[in-house]
Enzyme design. Sequence first.
Site, PDB file in Angstrom:
ATOM      1  N   HIS A 266       0.877  -1.189   0.000  1.00 25.77           N
ATOM      2  CA  HIS A 266       0.000   0.000   0.000  1.00 25.77           C
ATOM      3  C   HIS A 266       0.907   1.229   0.000  1.00 25.77           C
ATOM      4  CE1 HIS A 266      -3.450   2.419   0.612  1.00 25.77           C
ATOM      5  NE2 HIS A 266      -3.761   2.132   1.868  1.00 25.77           N
ATOM      6  N   HIS A 305      -1.619  -2.392  -9.832  1.00 27.08           N
ATOM      7  CA  HIS A 305      -2.606  -1.832  -8.908  1.00 27.08           C
ATOM      8  C   HIS A 305      -3.810  -2.752  -8.874  1.00 27.08           C
ATOM      9  CE1 HIS A 305      -5.258   1.050  -6.941  1.00 27.08           C
ATOM     10  NE2 HIS A 305      -4.147   1.622  -6.536  1.00 27.08           N
ATOM     11  N   ASP A 363       3.137   5.608  -7.122  1.00 21.78           N
ATOM     12  CA  ASP A 363       4.234   5.560  -6.155  1.00 21.78           C
ATOM     13  C   ASP A 363       5.598   5.381  -6.792  1.00 21.78           C
ATOM     14  OD1 ASP A 363       2.818   6.096  -3.877  1.00 21.78           O
ATOM     15  OD2 ASP A 363       2.004   4.081  -3.859  1.00 21.78           O
TER      16      ASP A 363
HETATM   17  N1  CMC Z   1       5.522  -7.021 -10.224  1.00 19.71           N
HETATM   18  C1  CMC Z   1       5.498  -8.176 -10.885  1.00 19.71           C
HETATM   19  N2  CMC Z   1       4.386  -8.911 -11.064  1.00 19.71           N
HETATM   20  C2  CMC Z   1       3.248  -8.439 -10.524  1.00 19.71           C
HETATM   21  C3  CMC Z   1       3.209  -7.220  -9.803  1.00 19.71           C
HETATM   22  C4  CMC Z   1       4.412  -6.500  -9.676  1.00 19.71           C
HETATM   23  N3  CMC Z   1       4.424  -5.337  -9.018  1.00 19.71           N
HETATM   24  N4  CMC Z   1       1.926  -7.002  -9.394  1.00 19.71           N
HETATM   25  C5  CMC Z   1       1.208  -8.025  -9.817  1.00 19.71           C
HETATM   26  N5  CMC Z   1       2.009  -8.907 -10.501  1.00 19.71           N
HETATM   27  C6  CMC Z   1       1.578 -10.125 -11.203  1.00 19.71           C
HETATM   28  C7  CMC Z   1       1.309 -11.274 -10.234  1.00 19.71           C
HETATM   29  O1  CMC Z   1       2.462 -12.050 -10.011  1.00 19.71           O
HETATM   30  C8  CMC Z   1       0.230 -12.011 -10.976  1.00 19.71           C
HETATM   31  O2  CMC Z   1       0.829 -12.744 -12.018  1.00 19.71           O
HETATM   32  P1  CMC Z   1       0.260 -14.208 -12.434  1.00 19.71           P
HETATM   33  O3  CMC Z   1      -1.077 -13.947 -13.019  1.00 19.71           O
HETATM   34  O4  CMC Z   1       1.269 -14.733 -13.403  1.00 19.71           O
HETATM   35  O5  CMC Z   1       0.220 -14.993 -11.152  1.00 19.71           O
HETATM   36  C9  CMC Z   1      -0.607 -10.897 -11.634  1.00 19.71           C
HETATM   37  O6  CMC Z   1       0.319  -9.821 -11.831  1.00 19.71           O
HETATM   38  C10 CMC Z   1      -1.786 -10.404 -10.784  1.00 19.71           C
HETATM   39  O7  CMC Z   1      -1.290 -10.059  -9.496  1.00 19.71           O
HETATM   40  P2  CMC Z   1      -2.186  -9.965  -8.180  1.00 19.71           P
HETATM   41  O8  CMC Z   1      -1.295 -10.129  -6.987  1.00 19.71           O
HETATM   42  O9  CMC Z   1      -3.370 -10.879  -8.314  1.00 19.71           O
HETATM   43  O10 CMC Z   1      -2.696  -8.486  -8.271  1.00 19.71           O
HETATM   44  P3  CMC Z   1      -3.386  -7.646  -7.108  1.00 19.71           P
HETATM   45  O11 CMC Z   1      -4.420  -6.805  -7.759  1.00 19.71           O
HETATM   46  O12 CMC Z   1      -3.816  -8.496  -5.973  1.00 19.71           O
HETATM   47  O13 CMC Z   1      -2.152  -6.747  -6.577  1.00 19.71           O
HETATM   48  C11 CMC Z   1      -0.783  -4.968  -5.936  1.00 19.71           C
HETATM   49  C12 CMC Z   1      -2.106  -5.382  -6.588  1.00 19.71           C
HETATM   50  C13 CMC Z   1      -0.699  -3.436  -5.930  1.00 19.71           C
HETATM   51  C14 CMC Z   1      -0.742  -5.453  -4.466  1.00 19.71           C
HETATM   52  C15 CMC Z   1       0.405  -5.569  -6.733  1.00 19.71           C
HETATM   53  O14 CMC Z   1       0.362  -5.139  -8.080  1.00 19.71           O
HETATM   54  C16 CMC Z   1       1.751  -5.287  -6.107  1.00 19.71           C
HETATM   55  O15 CMC Z   1       2.192  -6.018  -5.199  1.00 19.71           O
HETATM   56  N6  CMC Z   1       2.460  -4.193  -6.595  1.00 19.71           N
HETATM   57  C17 CMC Z   1       3.702  -3.792  -6.009  1.00 19.71           C
HETATM   58  C18 CMC Z   1       3.428  -2.936  -4.801  1.00 19.71           C
HETATM   59  C19 CMC Z   1       2.936  -1.564  -5.158  1.00 19.71           C
HETATM   60  O16 CMC Z   1       3.486  -0.883  -6.002  1.00 19.71           O
HETATM   61  N7  CMC Z   1       1.846  -1.139  -4.458  1.00 19.71           N
HETATM   62  C20 CMC Z   1       1.317   0.213  -4.595  1.00 19.71           C
HETATM   63  C21 CMC Z   1      -0.026   0.280  -5.183  1.00 19.71           C
HETATM   64  S1  CMC Z   1      -0.465   1.969  -5.609  1.00 19.71           S
HETATM   65  C22 CMC Z   1      -0.570   2.781  -4.110  1.00 19.71           C
HETATM   66  C23 CMC Z   1      -1.836   2.569  -3.385  1.00 19.71           C
HETATM   67  O17 CMC Z   1      -2.909   2.915  -3.938  1.00 19.71           O
HETATM   68  O18 CMC Z   1      -1.756   2.095  -2.229  1.00 19.71           O
END
Ligand code: CMC
Length: 429
Positions: A266, A305, A363
């Site tokens: 987050h 995201h 971010d």
């Molecule tokens: N780098 C590499 N792969 C990723 C990433 C990433 N940052 N984010 C998602 N993926 C991949 C994940 O491995 C999965 O791949 P597969 O389908 O092959 O298994 C696919 O994309 C879907 O991922 P998910 O975990 O189901 O996606 P989510 O919607 O639950 O996660 C997130 C959202 C923000 C937690 C995630 O993208 C993440 O961990 N990003 C890095 C942390 C980050 O930058 N967070 C800030 C968000 S913006 C600020 C805010 O609003 O708080």
Amino acid sequence: MEKQRLATLTLDDGRSIELPILSGTLGPDVVDMRSLGKLGVFTYDPAFFATASCTSAITFIDGDAGLLYYRGYPIEQLAKQSDFLEVSYLLLNGDLPTVAQREEFDSIITHHTMVHDQLARFFNGFRRDAHPMAVMVGVVGALSAFYHDSLDINNPQHRKISAHRLLAKVPTIAAMSHKYHIGSPFMYPKNKFSYVENFLYMMFGTPAEDYVPNPVMVRALERIFILHADHEQNASTSTVRLAGSSGANPFACIASGIAALWGPAHGGANEAALKMLEEIGDVSRVAEYVQGVKDKKYRLMGFGHRVYKNMDPRASVMRETCYEVLRELRLENNKLFELAMELERVALSDPYFIERKLYPNVDFYSGIVLRAIGIPTNMFTVIFAVARTIGWVSQWNEMIGDSEQKIGRPRQLYRGSAQRDFQPIEQRG
Ligand code: CMC
């Protein structure tokens, strides 16, 4: 009168229930599940993928279209034509202020920026190397102990005063947490400065010299504050609402939001993104690092995201600011920023990221801007907390004023042991 639209849910034993379909001003319809309990079943939606937890009129996101509105105004317009205090007024009160309202609001916030002098003593209880977010959780929560005169949450006037106090004092506490960390004297706020200038003054000023705010830094931080001010029902906002639903005081609720924001998925992402860039270290290592991401060894911090599966509109505005700041501060050839730009290029062109709709998020760019303007990495998430305070407090205020408000109490799918009998210790195998 328009006919109520209904969805019918039928269980495998044939029992069924009709559930009202509700429409908002914008966004998808929702099925009102509140009467489902009559069938003795609940919905299961652990990370709220398909559940609206409340009604709100503050912020709207369309993740597929890449839209973000505060009170109906597109974020791009606010970021370019407004300033953070005006946006704060808008979030809190619902409409943009008139000239007189704006003057009054500015004056109220400016005159609430000082904190009780006794609050400064809290800092001494922390180790000097404490993470500033740890200090923020503690000291913002401690505000609860100072304002007994305005803690009646059912009194709209008390809620308003608390909202003003939080908006005004959180930057002061944030800057104090930085000064404490580096062993410099706390700087009292200066009323001649704007909200953002004052924050920079309290962060970077010293009693020994006059402080002249740098307009590039002021403009960049103003944007970061506006872009992070609210974001619908994200993890920290939902935490604030849940804590507030029990009747807890606003300072305690905002402290709980700060705690939830701290995590790297987050608000901690801007700090994590910068640390990642430092770990990569050199442009020549980008390809190798990206391969590690594709091999699922680690994630690319500052990318992806939960809601935006298109470019995050905040990221588009922040990207512009990022390039502007690097140019104006003549940092385009800095090693770290070159590396960041290469990572952005690779991620925007590589099919792995394109297929998964993993765009750089706000971010990623705000981390780069904060570094460029000299904010220490451990203060990045604190800056996010300063900006988000107005969103949290506006959402909290909206919730308390909602006649349908009840204590939040999710249900669960229990998968532990069925009933079993206690055995004395000597009989256990
Ligand atoms: N780098 C590499 N792969 C990723 C990433 C990433 N940052 N984010 C998602 N993926 C991949 C994940 O491995 C999965 O791949 P597969 O389908 O092959 O298994 C696919 O994309 C879907 O991922 P998910 O975990 O189901 O996606 P989510 O919607 O639950 O996660 C997130 C959202 C923000 C937690 C995630 O993208 C993440 O961990 N990003 C890095 C942390 C980050 O930058 N967070 C800030 C968000 S913006 C600020 C805010 O609003 O708080």
